[in-house]
Design a protein around this motif. Sequence first.
Motif, short mmCIF file in Angstrom:
data_model
loop_
_atom_site.label_atom_id
_atom_site.label_comp_id
_atom_site.label_asym_id
_atom_site.label_seq_id
_atom_site.Cartn_x
_atom_site.Cartn_y
_atom_site.Cartn_z
N VAL A 144 -35.37 -18.13 -43.17
CA VAL A 144 -34.54 -17.65 -44.27
C VAL A 144 -33.57 -18.76 -44.65
O VAL A 144 -32.77 -19.21 -43.82
CB VAL A 144 -33.75 -16.37 -43.90
CG1 VAL A 144 -32.85 -15.95 -45.06
CG2 VAL A 144 -34.70 -15.24 -43.52
N HIS A 145 -33.66 -19.22 -45.89
CA HIS A 145 -32.72 -20.20 -46.45
C HIS A 145 -31.70 -19.39 -47.25
O HIS A 145 -32.07 -18.70 -48.21
CB HIS A 145 -33.43 -21.18 -47.40
CG HIS A 145 -34.49 -21.98 -46.75
ND1 HIS A 145 -34.26 -23.27 -46.31
CD2 HIS A 145 -35.78 -21.69 -46.47
CE1 HIS A 145 -35.38 -23.74 -45.78
NE2 HIS A 145 -36.31 -22.81 -45.86
N VAL A 146 -30.45 -19.48 -46.88
CA VAL A 146 -29.37 -18.78 -47.58
C VAL A 146 -28.65 -19.82 -48.42
O VAL A 146 -28.06 -20.76 -47.88
CB VAL A 146 -28.41 -18.09 -46.59
CG1 VAL A 146 -27.26 -17.43 -47.32
CG2 VAL A 146 -29.18 -17.09 -45.71
N LEU A 147 -28.71 -19.66 -49.73
CA LEU A 147 -28.12 -20.63 -50.65
C LEU A 147 -26.93 -20.01 -51.36
O LEU A 147 -26.94 -18.82 -51.70
CB LEU A 147 -29.17 -21.08 -51.68
CG LEU A 147 -30.50 -21.56 -51.10
CD1 LEU A 147 -31.47 -21.89 -52.23
CD2 LEU A 147 -30.30 -22.75 -50.20
N ARG A 148 -25.92 -20.85 -51.60
CA ARG A 148 -24.70 -20.41 -52.30
C ARG A 148 -24.44 -21.36 -53.45
O ARG A 148 -24.57 -22.58 -53.31
CB ARG A 148 -23.52 -20.41 -51.33
CG ARG A 148 -22.28 -19.86 -51.97
CD ARG A 148 -21.24 -19.57 -50.92
NE ARG A 148 -20.16 -18.86 -51.53
CZ ARG A 148 -18.91 -19.26 -51.49
NH1 ARG A 148 -18.57 -20.34 -50.86
NH2 ARG A 148 -17.98 -18.55 -52.10
N LEU A 149 -24.04 -20.80 -54.57
CA LEU A 149 -23.80 -21.59 -55.77
C LEU A 149 -22.55 -22.44 -55.61
O LEU A 149 -21.49 -21.96 -55.24
CB LEU A 149 -23.65 -20.66 -56.98
CG LEU A 149 -23.63 -21.31 -58.34
CD1 LEU A 149 -24.95 -22.02 -58.63
CD2 LEU A 149 -23.35 -20.27 -59.42
N THR A 150 -22.72 -23.73 -55.90
CA THR A 150 -21.60 -24.67 -55.95
C THR A 150 -21.73 -25.39 -57.28
O THR A 150 -22.65 -26.18 -57.46
CB THR A 150 -21.66 -25.68 -54.78
OG1 THR A 150 -21.66 -24.94 -53.55
CG2 THR A 150 -20.48 -26.62 -54.81
N GLY A 151 -20.84 -25.08 -58.22
CA GLY A 151 -20.98 -25.62 -59.57
C GLY A 151 -22.18 -25.00 -60.24
O GLY A 151 -22.23 -23.78 -60.42
N THR A 152 -23.19 -25.82 -60.54
CA THR A 152 -24.40 -25.29 -61.18
C THR A 152 -25.64 -25.51 -60.32
O THR A 152 -26.77 -25.44 -60.83
CB THR A 152 -24.62 -25.95 -62.56
OG1 THR A 152 -24.72 -27.37 -62.37
CG2 THR A 152 -23.50 -25.62 -63.52
N VAL A 153 -25.44 -25.78 -59.02
CA VAL A 153 -26.57 -25.95 -58.11
C VAL A 153 -26.33 -25.15 -56.83
O VAL A 153 -25.19 -24.85 -56.49
CB VAL A 153 -26.82 -27.44 -57.75
CG1 VAL A 153 -27.21 -28.25 -58.97
CG2 VAL A 153 -25.61 -28.05 -57.07
N TYR A 154 -27.41 -24.84 -56.14
CA TYR A 154 -27.29 -24.15 -54.86
C TYR A 154 -27.20 -25.16 -53.73
O TYR A 154 -27.88 -26.19 -53.74
CB TYR A 154 -28.51 -23.25 -54.61
CG TYR A 154 -28.54 -22.01 -55.46
CD1 TYR A 154 -27.51 -21.09 -55.42
CD2 TYR A 154 -29.62 -21.76 -56.30
CE1 TYR A 154 -27.54 -19.94 -56.20
CE2 TYR A 154 -29.67 -20.62 -57.07
CZ TYR A 154 -28.62 -19.71 -57.02
OH TYR A 154 -28.66 -18.58 -57.78
#
Length: 186
Positions: A144-154
């Motif tokens: 499981v890759h958990v990605l969070r938005l930073t600016g306009t990229v994950y």
Amino acid sequence: MATNLLLDKRTPWTAQDWLELPDDGRRYEITAGALLMATPSSPLHQAVTDEIRQLLRPVLPKHLRVQENTGVRLGDNLRIPDLVVLRAEAVWRPGALLAEDVLLVVEVVSPSSAQEDRVAKPAQFARAGVAHYWMVDPADGPCVHVLRLTGTVYERSHLGRGEDVLALREPVEVRFTPASLLPPAP
């Protein structure tokens, strides 16, 4: 004789075109002006999706919902993620969800759509401002890759494989192992 919109369309497809498609039981998405038809999910894909939905449902506050195969409008693109966590009031709006109604997108990676699930979809959801994106790969451990938005990229905030414990606080508080998302082996 009625024209067949699917055959006669010569200009780029838009999210508005998607809203006008007949309900023929197929899953269509619009990306980069092209109409895509998704292949049916495998039983394993459906089982993992169901496990994630069951994991999320009891931990969601009343103002949030989890839904499967719901269209999300991303400008002129329209995507149908495996699962979305959304604001409850958005279920009353006709048509596809707006990106601002979605807090989390979950994609279960399939061999037939791996490139879309890992590259194209996250890029589109990030540009649209969806704060969280999970990529769940049943074939990789599972992972499981958990990605969070930073600016306009994950950016990846967590990565879990097999029996690793993922203890997440956003967008909801939940604790699980990637292995718990798989159905029992035969």
